[in-house]
Design a protein around this motif. Sequence first.
Motif, short mmCIF file in Angstrom:
data_model
loop_
_atom_site.label_atom_id
_atom_site.label_comp_id
_atom_site.label_asym_id
_atom_site.label_seq_id
_atom_site.Cartn_x
_atom_site.Cartn_y
_atom_site.Cartn_z
N PHE A 11 -5.29 -18.20 11.27
CA PHE A 11 -6.44 -18.67 10.51
C PHE A 11 -6.77 -17.79 9.29
O PHE A 11 -7.69 -18.12 8.55
N ALA A 12 -6.06 -16.70 9.11
CA ALA A 12 -6.31 -15.83 7.96
C ALA A 12 -5.04 -15.67 7.13
O ALA A 12 -4.64 -14.57 6.77
N GLN A 13 -4.42 -16.80 6.83
CA GLN A 13 -3.14 -16.76 6.12
C GLN A 13 -3.28 -16.32 4.67
O GLN A 13 -2.31 -15.90 4.05
N ASN A 14 -4.49 -16.43 4.10
CA ASN A 14 -4.69 -16.01 2.72
C ASN A 14 -4.96 -14.51 2.59
O ASN A 14 -5.04 -13.99 1.48
N VAL A 15 -5.11 -13.84 3.73
CA VAL A 15 -5.33 -12.40 3.72
C VAL A 15 -4.01 -11.70 3.38
O VAL A 15 -2.94 -12.11 3.85
N PRO A 16 -4.03 -10.65 2.54
CA PRO A 16 -2.79 -9.97 2.16
C PRO A 16 -1.99 -9.47 3.36
O PRO A 16 -2.57 -9.10 4.39
N VAL A 48 -0.56 -6.13 8.53
CA VAL A 48 0.28 -5.05 9.09
C VAL A 48 -0.58 -3.87 9.48
O VAL A 48 -0.38 -3.28 10.56
N LEU A 49 -1.55 -3.51 8.67
CA LEU A 49 -2.40 -2.37 8.96
C LEU A 49 -3.21 -2.60 10.23
O LEU A 49 -3.29 -1.73 11.10
N ILE A 50 -3.80 -3.78 10.36
CA ILE A 50 -4.59 -4.09 11.55
C ILE A 50 -3.71 -4.13 12.80
O ILE A 50 -4.09 -3.64 13.87
N LEU A 73 0.83 -1.21 0.00
CA LEU A 73 0.00 0.00 0.00
C LEU A 73 0.86 1.26 0.00
O LEU A 73 0.43 2.31 0.48
N GLU A 74 2.06 1.14 -0.55
CA GLU A 74 2.99 2.28 -0.55
C GLU A 74 2.39 3.51 -1.25
O GLU A 74 2.62 4.64 -0.84
N ALA A 75 1.61 3.27 -2.31
CA ALA A 75 1.03 4.40 -3.06
C ALA A 75 -0.01 5.15 -2.24
O ALA A 75 -0.31 6.32 -2.52
#
Length: 315
Positions: free
Chosen positions: A267-272, A277-279, A23-25
């Motif tokens: 349990f949310a390994q498919n989440v980006p 990091v944001l959460i 999400l650098e942009a």
Amino acid sequence: MSDSNTTDFTNLSTFILQGIPGLEAAHVWISIPFCTMYIIAILGNFSILFTVKLELSLHEPMYYFLCMLAITDLGVYTSTLPKMLAIFWFNSREIDFSACLTQMYFIHCFLAMESGILVAMALDRYVAICHPLRHSTILTNPLVAKIGLAVVLRGCIVVLPYLLLARQWPYCRTNVIPQPYCLHIAVVNLACADIRVSSYYGLFVQFWVIGLDVIFIGVSYTQILRAIFSLPTKDARLKTWGTCGSHLFVIFAFYMPGVIIPLMNRFAQNVPLSFHVLIANVYLLMPPMLNPIIYGVRTKQIRDRLLKLFTHKGA
């Protein structure tokens, strides 16, 4: 700089903080809520400190511990937000190796202190409710000062091995940290060595330091609940329980991320990665902002003093 992911580092001098990976942009836009949280945390916690200092009726153990909590919250923000905003606004991603370890130390140190202060506040509520007639003789000012000193020393000492162990590992894989600040596990995961000692010690701190704090708070509130339910009238029970409300909100805000984030990672390994990091950043920085709001809204003495202060200024 472009080769920072692949170069072998024999004498590592800097790390690269990636911010929010992917999400650098959007870093400038992401900085807006974080900057807002920073401003609210500073104003809120300084308001608590200022109010307690001015109002003589607030010179009690509960409010002394609240001041310690406010100082610790300011320490968490000061350790993290300035560098985060530098990354978001100026793309200033480099951080000196020693500065990274120093930041890591202070972040974990302030978090350990905050946990200890929540235990001290639970002790204060226990004595106030279960032994109200002896509260002033048990929690004297010298004892409060000793408890505060013990909390600070424990936080500084228990986190010191993080720093000593991280400093001794060789770093030769990459110097890119997928975070906007230096956390213990994020740093030592970059080492090209067997870091089980660091990992085990990190687990020790989580389970035997923070875990014991949670157990002590749980025991305190078990006794508090027993005392409350033994009161003769419903109004008395509600009024007494109301004195614990603010502290309970703060406890849940501080400890719940420690439960949610590991579950999310498991349990949310498919989440980006960017979402993780944001959460994690929101969960780290939300409690120091919420604490003064919770106490300011729910504690009548603080609320009245602040209203009086702003009313007089407005007049």
